[in-house]
Design an enzyme around this catalytic site. Sequence first.
Site, PDB file in Angstrom:
ATOM      1  N   CYS A 132     -36.020 -18.213  -9.954  1.00 56.18           N
ATOM      2  CA  CYS A 132     -35.104 -18.376  -8.817  1.00 56.18           C
ATOM      3  C   CYS A 132     -34.777 -17.003  -8.218  1.00 56.18           C
ATOM      4  O   CYS A 132     -35.632 -16.411  -7.571  1.00 56.18           O
ATOM      5  CB  CYS A 132     -33.857 -19.125  -9.277  1.00 56.18           C
ATOM      6  SG  CYS A 132     -32.747 -19.621  -7.954  1.00 56.18           S
ATOM      7  N   ASP A 179     -37.738 -29.890  -4.992  1.00 55.70           N
ATOM      8  CA  ASP A 179     -36.710 -28.860  -5.083  1.00 55.70           C
ATOM      9  C   ASP A 179     -35.642 -29.162  -4.034  1.00 55.70           C
ATOM     10  O   ASP A 179     -35.893 -29.052  -2.833  1.00 55.70           O
ATOM     11  CB  ASP A 179     -37.333 -27.490  -4.847  1.00 55.70           C
ATOM     12  CG  ASP A 179     -36.409 -26.351  -5.241  1.00 55.70           C
ATOM     13  OD1 ASP A 179     -35.198 -26.496  -5.041  1.00 55.70           O
ATOM     14  OD2 ASP A 179     -36.911 -25.342  -5.748  1.00 55.70           O
ATOM     15  N   HIS A 220     -35.892 -28.211  -8.901  1.00 58.84           N
ATOM     16  CA  HIS A 220     -35.689 -26.763  -8.990  1.00 58.84           C
ATOM     17  C   HIS A 220     -35.455 -26.331 -10.434  1.00 58.84           C
ATOM     18  O   HIS A 220     -34.619 -26.872 -11.139  1.00 58.84           O
ATOM     19  CB  HIS A 220     -34.484 -26.362  -8.141  1.00 58.84           C
ATOM     20  CG  HIS A 220     -34.255 -24.889  -8.071  1.00 58.84           C
ATOM     21  ND1 HIS A 220     -34.955 -24.068  -7.218  1.00 58.84           N
ATOM     22  CD2 HIS A 220     -33.415 -24.084  -8.755  1.00 58.84           C
ATOM     23  CE1 HIS A 220     -34.543 -22.828  -7.364  1.00 58.84           C
ATOM     24  NE2 HIS A 220     -33.611 -22.800  -8.304  1.00 58.84           N
TER      25      HIS A 220
END
Length: 253
Positions: A132, A179, A220
């Site tokens: 991330c 995501d 995600h």
Amino acid sequence: MANESRPCLCDIGDRFDYESRGQEVQAEHIKAYVCKPPASTDKAVIVIHDIFGWQLPNTRYMADMLAAHGYIAICPDFYVGREAWKPSDDWSNFDDWLKTRDARKINKEADAVLKYLKEQCGAKKLGVVGFCWGGIAVRHLMMTYPELKAGVSLNGLIKDSDDISNLLNPAFFIFAEKDDFIPLRQLLLCYTLQVTLLEQKLKKNCKVSYEVKIYPGQTHGCIHRRREDINPQDKPYIEGGRKDMINWLNKYI
């Protein structure tokens, strides 16, 4: 729980109940978590945390997993003592929080970590992975440090203005098909367009090996923030993503 008026856009997912195998060290001005493999090696991987910081058990689990595959793994505190984001924080403050934690302005920390790996660990073959926020940092470092021979960016968001044509060594970009992380800043494109944009830029300009892979049906942070034992339907993708990450590092480091 997230602030009700602004639902959590990026949660921890399955927080691992995990006791790490490594130790915390000081690398010049920053702290870092280090885990070494059973056998001596000169291969090392920098593990870059997400917005939830270097002490998240999930991140240390990934570092330990890399150590089990023969790498010295180091997870530095790239926030340099500043607080990591918490799921209970108010997302209306996220932009201001993020301004003081720019994933593209970490060279001083990267220099300290590389020096530590070379001088204290005898590392000569180096790579980097990030999740991330750390995935964004990986892209930056792979365009800045030629000694990083392989990079893996997992779920790193892409800005329209990002220049990724100057990758110095092979990089692998991992994304999840579902995501749901919708960026707060309007400067960012929607998720699908981000991945398409990345592929177009790489195809047009990149002069080193790269791969972009989207894991179907996944959300995600699936490789980093989901436990395969309680998500049996996702187990093939969680395990497959981790295997792909390690294979990429093995190929180029």
